[in-house]
Motif scaffolding. Structure first.
Motif, PDB file in Angstrom:
ATOM      1  N   THR A  31       6.253  13.602   7.281  1.00 24.99           N
ATOM      2  CA  THR A  31       5.796  13.252   8.640  1.00 24.99           C
ATOM      3  C   THR A  31       4.345  12.795   8.597  1.00 24.99           C
ATOM      4  N   THR A  32       3.517  13.568   7.843  1.00 24.28           N
ATOM      5  CA  THR A  32       2.104  13.176   7.771  1.00 24.28           C
ATOM      6  C   THR A  32       1.960  11.780   7.155  1.00 24.28           C
ATOM      7  N   PHE A  33       2.726  11.548   6.073  1.00 22.89           N
ATOM      8  CA  PHE A  33       2.652  10.230   5.420  1.00 22.89           C
ATOM      9  C   PHE A  33       3.059   9.115   6.392  1.00 22.89           C
ATOM     10  N   LYS A  34       4.163   9.418   7.121  1.00 23.89           N
ATOM     11  CA  LYS A  34       4.666   8.396   8.046  1.00 23.89           C
ATOM     12  C   LYS A  34       3.615   8.078   9.109  1.00 23.89           C
ATOM     13  N   GLU A  35       3.000   9.153   9.619  1.00 21.09           N
ATOM     14  CA  GLU A  35       1.963   8.951  10.646  1.00 21.09           C
ATOM     15  C   GLU A  35       0.808   8.128  10.099  1.00 21.09           C
ATOM     16  N   SER A  36       0.402   8.471   8.848  1.00 19.67           N
ATOM     17  CA  SER A  36      -0.700   7.728   8.226  1.00 19.67           C
ATOM     18  C   SER A  36      -0.312   6.269   8.028  1.00 19.67           C
ATOM     19  N   GLU A  37       0.944   6.072   7.609  1.00 23.54           N
ATOM     20  CA  GLU A  37       1.421   4.716   7.354  1.00 23.54           C
ATOM     21  C   GLU A  37       1.373   3.897   8.653  1.00 23.54           C
ATOM     22  N   LYS A  38       1.846   4.565   9.731  1.00 20.42           N
ATOM     23  CA  LYS A  38       1.862   3.892  11.036  1.00 20.42           C
ATOM     24  C   LYS A  38       0.444   3.504  11.459  1.00 20.42           C
ATOM     25  N   GLU A  39      -0.450   4.468  11.283  1.00 22.44           N
ATOM     26  CA  GLU A  39      -1.852   4.233  11.628  1.00 22.44           C
ATOM     27  C   GLU A  39      -2.407   3.049  10.858  1.00 22.44           C
ATOM     28  N   LEU A  40      -2.094   3.090   9.531  1.00 22.79           N
ATOM     29  CA  LEU A  40      -2.581   1.999   8.671  1.00 22.79           C
ATOM     30  C   LEU A  40      -2.028   0.652   9.115  1.00 22.79           C
ATOM     31  N   GLN A  41      -0.718   0.677   9.436  1.00 24.79           N
ATOM     32  CA  GLN A  41      -0.048  -0.559   9.864  1.00 24.79           C
ATOM     33  C   GLN A  41      -0.724  -1.129  11.123  1.00 24.79           C
ATOM     34  N   GLU A  42      -0.998  -0.183  12.042  1.00 22.81           N
ATOM     35  CA  GLU A  42      -1.642  -0.598  13.301  1.00 22.81           C
ATOM     36  C   GLU A  42      -3.017  -1.199  13.037  1.00 22.81           C
ATOM     37  N   LYS A  43      -3.743  -0.487  12.119  1.00 18.09           N
ATOM     38  CA  LYS A  43      -5.078  -0.973  11.754  1.00 18.09           C
ATOM     39  C   LYS A  43      -4.979  -2.349  11.149  1.00 18.09           C
ATOM     40  N   PHE A  44      -3.973  -2.500  10.273  1.00 18.59           N
ATOM     41  CA  PHE A  44      -3.776  -3.783   9.578  1.00 18.59           C
ATOM     42  C   PHE A  44      -3.493  -4.897  10.593  1.00 18.59           C
ATOM     43  N   GLU A  45      -2.591  -4.569  11.545  1.00 20.01           N
ATOM     44  CA  GLU A  45      -2.211  -5.553  12.576  1.00 20.01           C
ATOM     45  C   GLU A  45      -3.436  -5.970  13.380  1.00 20.01           C
ATOM     46  N   HIS A  46      -4.225  -4.939  13.740  1.00 27.24           N
ATOM     47  CA  HIS A  46      -5.423  -5.188  14.524  1.00 27.24           C
ATOM     48  C   HIS A  46      -6.385  -6.119  13.774  1.00 27.24           C
ATOM     49  N   LEU A  47      -6.600  -5.746  12.489  1.00 31.59           N
ATOM     50  CA  LEU A  47      -7.509  -6.546  11.670  1.00 31.59           C
ATOM     51  C   LEU A  47      -7.006  -7.987  11.519  1.00 31.59           C
ATOM     52  N   LYS A  48      -5.640  -8.044  11.353  1.00 32.93           N
ATOM     53  CA  LYS A  48      -5.029  -9.370  11.193  1.00 32.93           C
ATOM     54  C   LYS A  48      -5.312 -10.230  12.432  1.00 32.93           C
ATOM     55  N   ARG A  49      -5.103  -9.576  13.620  1.00 32.90           N
ATOM     56  CA  ARG A  49      -5.347 -10.285  14.877  1.00 32.90           C
ATOM     57  C   ARG A  49      -6.799 -10.748  14.974  1.00 32.90           C
ATOM     58  N   VAL A  50      -7.698  -9.796  14.658  1.00 32.16           N
ATOM     59  CA  VAL A  50      -9.129 -10.111  14.719  1.00 32.16           C
ATOM     60  C   VAL A  50      -9.430 -11.288  13.797  1.00 32.16           C
ATOM     61  N   GLN A  51      -8.844 -11.234  12.593  1.00 28.12           N
ATOM     62  CA  GLN A  51      -9.116 -12.283  11.607  1.00 28.12           C
ATOM     63  C   GLN A  51      -8.584 -13.641  12.084  1.00 28.12           C
ATOM     64  N   GLN A  52      -7.359 -13.586  12.721  1.00 26.84           N
ATOM     65  CA  GLN A  52      -6.768 -14.839  13.222  1.00 26.84           C
ATOM     66  C   GLN A  52      -7.662 -15.463  14.301  1.00 26.84           C
ATOM     67  N   GLU A  53      -8.137 -14.533  15.189  1.00 27.99           N
ATOM     68  CA  GLU A  53      -9.016 -15.024  16.275  1.00 27.99           C
ATOM     69  C   GLU A  53     -10.262 -15.675  15.692  1.00 27.99           C
ATOM     70  N   GLU A  54     -10.810 -14.942  14.650  1.00 26.32           N
ATOM     71  CA  GLU A  54     -12.028 -15.452  14.005  1.00 26.32           C
ATOM     72  C   GLU A  54     -11.757 -16.831  13.414  1.00 26.32           C
TER      73      GLU A  54
END
Ligand code: GDP
Length: 416
Positions: A354-377
């Motif tokens: 469960t902890t791993f899954k939560e961390s993975e989800k968090e990471l995924q969200e962070k990645f998505e966010h960064l990806k969006r930011v990068q695309q905007e940039e």
């Protein structure tokens, strides 16, 4: 063996007396011979304050100088001094073990003074029990160190027992045969001594302390033993000094006003103690040690280990059944523990997952966010690049126009 016929013939018949022993009437002789060959052993525990006369009394009892150094009064704890001697009297060999307290009564806090004594007595029972439980037992050469008697030395205060006396006796009375003694009885007057004896007995009774009772079930010794039971505690005096009384040399203590003869029954109870302890009741003391005190220890220990003679339904249980039952219980317990461990492990794996899954989800969200930011940039940069390119184009256009204008101006000037 007299025949009925022979006895009916009356006194006129001459009876033959046998010259020797034959048949099973010789059994006691066999036992006597065997015992003499094996030798005897006897273990005495002497409990009493430092300097109360323990060593002197033991020397006097066995009429031997057992060469013991004087004890100091400055021990921080109570200890035990154990000495074993090989003694011989005519053809009887005695292995005597004397265990004496050291530093007893010398500490300010005397509450724990009895503990080393209890531990020692129990340790000897334990050693015997361990030997009994061995598969290959060797009782023939086993030195049985269980304490057969405890001589408890009471200070001749003439008042009453001290709290250390009551506490110690209370804690050892179900482990060892206690014979209480009033030590250095020559330091107390005859009248006071009698009152002191009565006071001690009443204190022992009121505190529920069991002292050894000389046995009265054997008719040859019943009378003397029951009379001696009424004279406890024995008032004893010890001395290895030889003193002249008339023309005889006797063991005694010489005073300016006279001689106290240790072996004179009018002077003290030393002879009573020696007779009771060594001549009459030594075997009973050993038997009581084995059948009462050791038995109690053994029973308690085996019960603690889970052994029992009867099952819950009050039916007798064999050793085999107890062993099987214990083995099954142990097996069940192992299974339970294994199952518990498995469950715990699974739970931990689940938690981790469960902890791993939560961390993975968090990471995924962070990645998505960064990806969006990068695309905007990137889009912003693209826009800026496009604008720059347009500006460059405009510049070149302007440059070209200005070039043409410059050429025209020059041509006009030349024409003019
Ligand atoms: P332990 O420390 O208890 O072994 O005492 P000891 O046997 O070494 O005796 C200490 C001192 O008391 C020695 O000087 C003995 O001579 C003396 N003593 C021993 N027994 C008696 C006794 O019955 N009466 C008197 N008056 N003195 C004794």
């Amino acid at each position: 063996i007299p025949h009925d016929e022979d006895t009916q013939r009356g006194d006129s018949v001459r009876c033959l007396t046998t010259l020797g022993h034959f048949g099973f009437e010789c059994l006691p002789h066999q036992l006597v011979n065997q015992s003499i060959q094996q030798g005897f052993s006897f273990n005495i525990l002497c409990v009493g304050e430092t300097g109360i006369g323990k060593s002197t009394l033991i020397d006097t009892l066995f009429n031997t100088n057992l060469k013991d150094k004087k004890s100091s009064h400055f021990y921080s704890n109570v200890g035990l001094k154990i000495q074993t001697y090989e003694l011989q009297e005519s053809n009887v060999q005695l292995k005597l073990t004397v265990v004496k307290t050291v530093g007893y009564g010398d500490q300010i806090n005397k509450e724990a003074s009895y503990q080393p004594i209890v531990e020692y007595v129990d340790a000897q029972f334990e050693a015997y029990l361990q030997e009994e439980l061995k598969i290959k037992r060797s009782f023939i050469d086993y030195h049985d160190s269980r304490i057969h008697v405890c001589l408890y030395f009471i200070s001749p205060t003439g008042h009453s027992l001290k709290s250390i006396d009551l506490l110690t006796m209370k804690n050892i009375d179900n482990k060892v045969n206690i014979i209480p003694l009033i030590a250095k009885a020559d330091t107390i007057s005859k009248n006071d001594l009698q009152k002191f004896k009565c006071k001690i007995v009443s204190e022992l009774v009121s505190n529920g302390i069991q002292i050894y009772q000389f046995p009265t079930d054997d008719e040859t010794t019943a009378q003397v033993n029951s009379s001696m039971n009424g004279q406890l505690p024995f008032a004893v005096v010890g001395s290895m000094d030889e003193v002249k009384v008339g023309k005889r040399m006797v063991r005694g203590r010489q005073y300016p006003w006279g001689v106290l003869q240790v072996e004179n029954e009018n002077h003290c109870d030393f002879v009573k103690l020696r007779d009771m302890l060594l001549c009459i009741n030594m075997e009973d003391l050993k038997e009581q040690t084995h059948t009462q005190h050791y038995e109690r220890y053994r029973c308690c220990k085996l019960e603690k280990m889970g052994f029992t003679d009867v099952g819950p339904d009050n039916k007798p249980l064999s050793f085999q059944e107890i062993y099987e039952d214990k083995r099954q219980k142990f097996y069940d317990q192992c299974q339970r523990e294994e199952e518990e461990l498995k469950q715990k492990f699974m739970q931990r794996v689940k938690d981790k997952e469960t902890t791993f899954k939560e961390s993975e989800k968090e990471l995924q969200e962070k990645f998505e966010h960064l990806k969006r930011v990068q695309q905007e940039e990137t889009m912003k940069f693209e826009e800026k690049r496009r604008q720059l390119e347009e500006e460059i184009m405009d510049f070149y256009k302007l440059k070209a126009v200005s070039g043409t204008l410059q050429t025209l101006v020059c041509t006009n000037i030349k024409k003019e």
